[in-house]
Design an enzyme around this catalytic site. Sequence first.
Site: not given
Ligand code: UDP
Length: 348
Positions: A16-17, A40, A133, A135, A157, A161, A187, A208
Amino acid sequence: MANKMTKRIVVAGGAGYIGSHVCVELLTGGASALVIDNFSNAHPEALNRIRELASGDLEFLECDLADPAQKDTIIGAVKNFRPDGAVHLAGLKAVGESVEQPARYYRVNLGAALTLIEALEAADAKKLVFSSSATVYGDRNQSPVDESGLTGATNPYGRTKLFIEDIAKDIARSDDEWRVVNLRYFNPVGAHPSGRIGEDPNDIPNNLFPFIAQVAVGRRDKLQIFGDDYSTPDGTGVRDYIHVVDLARGHAAALNYLTTQKTGGAVDINLGTGKGFSVLEAVAAFKRASNRDIPYEIAPRRDGDIAEIYANADRAEKLLGWRAEKTLENMCADHWRWQSQNPDGYKA
Ligand code: UDP
């Protein structure tokens, strides 16, 4: 660091990544790796690219760690490999999907972790670096957040973790030969500077950076920015983006730490840069790095998102001697090199 590194490592999810970058780092440091992956959310071509970037012994077992029917095969192969320890990165990771399919997320993520732990026990290789994470900090902490921050995930998810962190801690308490590091990633973005390995999302990217990169390369029309009314300097969300090569180095440092630990136990360690950037700052940096236009529109906030989170990364420096070195510019330049040289990911 390289010569002290644990030598034979199982890398679950190594195609994976993040896993592919971890493999390159380990092989380059002189370790041998046994990758276990079921593709997967990964592509077999990643293994060819790892071999291209790093000589050294890379073995591969195509198996599903979460499938009870494959458990004996996996345990046998791990024992045969005679590992010193493992890095566990195999699991499902889409937040939205986990809300829709919680049972699948618990079964796959917890099942895979438990099988790997059993295999390590059977092989008497009780060292584990787990891909956790940030998270797990949920929405209850002020940044910078250190490892004593309150935990409490906001989706299934994230809860997988947290559960796996706790399982690993219980295992470490039950037997003082066990040594565990739970790496709490902030991130991860960017790609190997060669442009040969990088993130290749199966579907529409949730995160993002892959989304921005697909807009820049012309695969998607525009980015949606989820909210510009947060209480942050420019109103968009702030995150701690970390270069995937720095992250991979953090895994090598964690394995190294585990081999030098005299006593058992489990420790949580943040891997972040300690700096936060907003969505708009990330878009501007990517635009400079790629020299492409990145059209965007402001969209409503995304459910479950928080305004701001970034790491206190002092513990990683203190325990692992690790600190992130790469800048946001490096992250964008390397992410763009990967995306522009592989516009359709590994499929081409
Ligand atoms: N984000 C956004 N547009 C997208 C995806 C993410 O504006 O299409 C924002 C999101 O709201 C957050 C940041 O980018 O503020 C990082 O989001 P990501 O999903 O990459 O990571 P997260 O910290 O949410 O796990």
